[in-house]
Design an enzyme around this catalytic site. Sequence first.
Site, PDB file in Angstrom:
ATOM      1  N   GLU A  67     -32.998  37.111 -39.721  1.00 56.24           N
ATOM      2  CA  GLU A  67     -31.623  36.629 -39.942  1.00 56.24           C
ATOM      3  C   GLU A  67     -30.755  37.763 -40.516  1.00 56.24           C
ATOM      4  O   GLU A  67     -29.633  38.008 -40.056  1.00 56.24           O
ATOM      5  CB  GLU A  67     -31.647  35.424 -40.887  1.00 56.24           C
ATOM      6  CG  GLU A  67     -30.280  34.880 -41.258  1.00 56.24           C
ATOM      7  CD  GLU A  67     -30.108  34.715 -42.759  1.00 56.24           C
ATOM      8  OE1 GLU A  67     -29.264  35.440 -43.338  1.00 56.24           O
ATOM      9  OE2 GLU A  67     -30.826  33.891 -43.371  1.00 56.24           O
ATOM     10  N   HIS A  68     -31.302  38.488 -41.496  1.00 57.86           N
ATOM     11  CA  HIS A  68     -30.544  39.616 -42.064  1.00 57.86           C
ATOM     12  C   HIS A  68     -30.267  40.693 -41.013  1.00 57.86           C
ATOM     13  O   HIS A  68     -29.202  41.293 -40.989  1.00 57.86           O
ATOM     14  CB  HIS A  68     -31.316  40.227 -43.241  1.00 57.86           C
ATOM     15  CG  HIS A  68     -31.054  39.547 -44.548  1.00 57.86           C
ATOM     16  ND1 HIS A  68     -30.517  40.202 -45.632  1.00 57.86           N
ATOM     17  CD2 HIS A  68     -31.238  38.258 -44.935  1.00 57.86           C
ATOM     18  CE1 HIS A  68     -30.402  39.353 -46.643  1.00 57.86           C
ATOM     19  NE2 HIS A  68     -30.830  38.165 -46.243  1.00 57.86           N
ATOM     20  N   GLU A  86     -33.262  40.302 -53.050  1.00 61.15           N
ATOM     21  CA  GLU A  86     -32.903  38.884 -52.999  1.00 61.15           C
ATOM     22  C   GLU A  86     -34.039  38.034 -53.578  1.00 61.15           C
ATOM     23  O   GLU A  86     -33.808  37.084 -54.317  1.00 61.15           O
ATOM     24  CB  GLU A  86     -32.589  38.464 -51.554  1.00 61.15           C
ATOM     25  CG  GLU A  86     -32.074  37.029 -51.452  1.00 61.15           C
ATOM     26  CD  GLU A  86     -31.744  36.600 -50.025  1.00 61.15           C
ATOM     27  OE1 GLU A  86     -31.853  37.428 -49.098  1.00 61.15           O
ATOM     28  OE2 GLU A  86     -31.361  35.428 -49.843  1.00 61.15           O
ATOM     29  N   HIS A 110     -36.500  35.096 -42.108  1.00 63.23           N
ATOM     30  CA  HIS A 110     -35.367  35.445 -42.970  1.00 63.23           C
ATOM     31  C   HIS A 110     -34.957  36.913 -42.794  1.00 63.23           C
ATOM     32  O   HIS A 110     -33.768  37.239 -42.737  1.00 63.23           O
ATOM     33  CB  HIS A 110     -35.759  35.154 -44.425  1.00 63.23           C
ATOM     34  CG  HIS A 110     -34.720  35.543 -45.430  1.00 63.23           C
ATOM     35  ND1 HIS A 110     -34.919  36.552 -46.333  1.00 63.23           N
ATOM     36  CD2 HIS A 110     -33.469  35.072 -45.650  1.00 63.23           C
ATOM     37  CE1 HIS A 110     -33.825  36.680 -47.081  1.00 63.23           C
ATOM     38  NE2 HIS A 110     -32.934  35.796 -46.691  1.00 63.23           N
TER      39      HIS A 110
END
Lengths: 437, 447
Positions: free
Chosen positions: B72-73, B149, B69
Amino acid sequence: MRNIFFAIAIFFSFPALAAPVQEVKTKAGLIAWLVEEHSQPLIAVNIAFRDSGTAYDPDGKEGRAAMVSALLMEGAGAMSSQDFTIALENSAVKLGFSADDDNFYGNLQSLREYKDQAFLYLGMALTAANFDDVAVTRVKNQTKSAIKEQQEKPAYRLSRAWQKQVFGNHPYAKEELGTKETVEAISVYEMHEFTKNYLTKKNMVISVVGDISASELSALLDKNLSALPENYNPEVKISDIKLPESARQTVIEQAIPQTMVNFGMGGIKRADPDYIPAYVMNYILGGGGLTSRLALEIREKRGLTYGINTNLVPMRHVEIFAGGFATRSEKVGEAIGALKDTLKNYAENGASDKEIADAKEFLTGSFVVGLSSNSSIVNFLTMMQLQNLGIDYMERRNNLIRAVTKEQVKNIAKKLIKLDKLQIVMVGKPQLEESKK
Amino acid sequence: MRFFATFCLIFSFYSLNANASELPITSFTLKNGLEVIVVENHRVSAINHTLWYRVGAADDPAQKSGLAHYHEHSMFLGTSKYKSGEYSAIITANGGEQNAFTGRDATAYFINISKEKLPLAMEMEADRMRGLKLSDEDMEKEKQVIIEERRLRVENSPEALLNEQIDAALFRNHPYQTPVIGWMSEMEGLTKEDVIDFHKKYSHPNNAILIVAGDVVPDEVKKLAEKYYGGFPKVEVPKRIWNVEPPQIAERKIIMHDKQVTQSSWSRVYASPSFGNDKKGQVLPLFVLSQVLGGGKTSKLYKALVSEQKIATSVNVGYNGLAIGAGEFSIDITPSQNVDVETIEKAADIEIVKFMADGVSDEELARAKTLLKAETIFARDGLSSIANIIGYLRIIGMPVSYFSSWGELVDKVNKEQVLQAAEETLRKEQSVSAFLLPKEEKKRVEQ
């Protein structure tokens, strides 16, 4: 690319639509806006009843509109709750009702082959709901359970605190679901009265998109909705809100690791000629996801939040320009400081040529992408009708955005962004001093 | 239920192919191994461009949960050609919507944009397949963003915290036990070097699937794909080696108390067959089962617990079969006032036992099939949802041609299959039962 877009618009009313928006007038005098879309065997229907939302819940009976929205699905005419659900499932009809502060809505999705059943059940729910005792008791218990469940949720507490601070004693601050006591106090008679007084032809707006012709629609509406009451009879008159004159900040203490923040001030009426410039102005400030000014300042430059956004919210009796974000408690002061600096700078200096050009490209270019499904188009038609934008609005909309000038954006930013009236509400355990750099 | 909705999209391909090939699907593979799937839909002059990578959170290395993740960022933080943030800015300034998502099995990057901007979308997406260039400063800030997040989605919500605990208890050895976003204690230790290493290992054309859906023709997509992606070499990608879940032999119960909880709730999640591991054809019967057991007011559990016994106010049953590893079949129930969660659990178990004795009626089966098949047609409304479901199924390893047989498969599901799938899935020893309760009102000695 702009020219190409424009050239297409000459031949079609709007390139996203297979057919223009038609106004369908039925023999019985009902009016609907229709976009025929025959590429898929699907129909989407949206019915809105103006000025019938939760703001109209009587004092002591808060939760009435929400409860009616649930009970319209619990049996009608000769059908019990079970019969009604089985009938919907056998025809794969998706039907639901809801209410916001201002309006009451019905939403219907159906396959073309089941359109007769779909309109029949929609009509039955609206005109012949049973409100039988067993179902009423069950829905009351479900509502009380939902009320209990939300009490300590930070998002609920934030929204309640915001409503109280900004709307004060106005009906917009009413509890949407009501309280345990008010839910108990709502009688079957009062729910029948609600349907009689509020779910009427007079304040009804119908939008339809899909695989259905104007004549088919006309016949189905007359057959199934003619029994709706003629006259809209609200029990109360809702007044406009005067927003707080001075800035205020409220903290709702709760032991959570991240503080949630709402902020805002007065907005602009949808009918105001400056609404579209304000829309562009908002997009640049906080409407544009990862690329907005606030996202760049608070997220990209400082890593203080996962997301921050702002919106123009033109309601019937007030206009709000508001936003929200969440950040770790020790950084709340720093984040609010950065927020205020960004707002101040924007109010003083407006946006750059590039920001405005980019905003226009996004807002015009993404319009077609946003209207790529029946359900998105039908919602847009309802908004157009509720806000009195005119049946040709889709055609005009992109040109209105292209016409916005840098000067207009600057002026409207200056006019709307008022730090001395900024309302802030937060839930958490925030540290409010800005940390020293 | 989110997965259920997306799952149903698939059925549309059967009907569409059978009807008039309104949304024809074409697939081909470039020489460097990039698989390309084109879904034609000429209704609106727009396209969805999604690039899927066969890597997800289940591939996070030891002590590096959240890395897929975080990577991905980082894909938005610049390449040798574009500065940090320019990807989003350029796509957006061209009227496009863009974002990305990371799952257990895959990572995907999507752009919805008007059709004449397809070359731009492809150029930008191809650029970051190989050209990632990250600064220490940006990566440190982005780590704070993903930590925010996690706080937003998980730490602030007892339901989300409990769901993490359910998965950690449901999978004792398989990597699905770890949350996609990562455990907070490990996220803090993620580094730029971890991300670059991950990128070098997995971001290659032969590890990706490109889907373009919308107002395009396959030839155009092929030409553009060769131009923008065709130049990257095929590079050997590490084999996905995941710990194997041993047979589940012990029923698990987990209990969580939280101050935010004012209304108790009970849930149970069973490890179940999925598309990825379905050896006996039980995925479709499980969809039917979820509908019959808890899909609305006519379902067995709702009727018994809410309508008749009045001990519960809500019942939700969900089935997620979209996975390479095990799927999850879940039941969530909210008790009525003054009814405790133990009573709910007993009552739910009694209904499940009854269901095993009575089975499904003809009428219930027919109704569930009508709804499942209708979903396939409702799913034709829109652009990107179809692309997403095809992408996920290809990630799992289903052939593109598989879609065309699904409508028939729904029709073929029979009562015995539903009952058999229920008997093999709804076993307590394959499940976690979770109790979410208010904070206990005990007087504590403050430290």
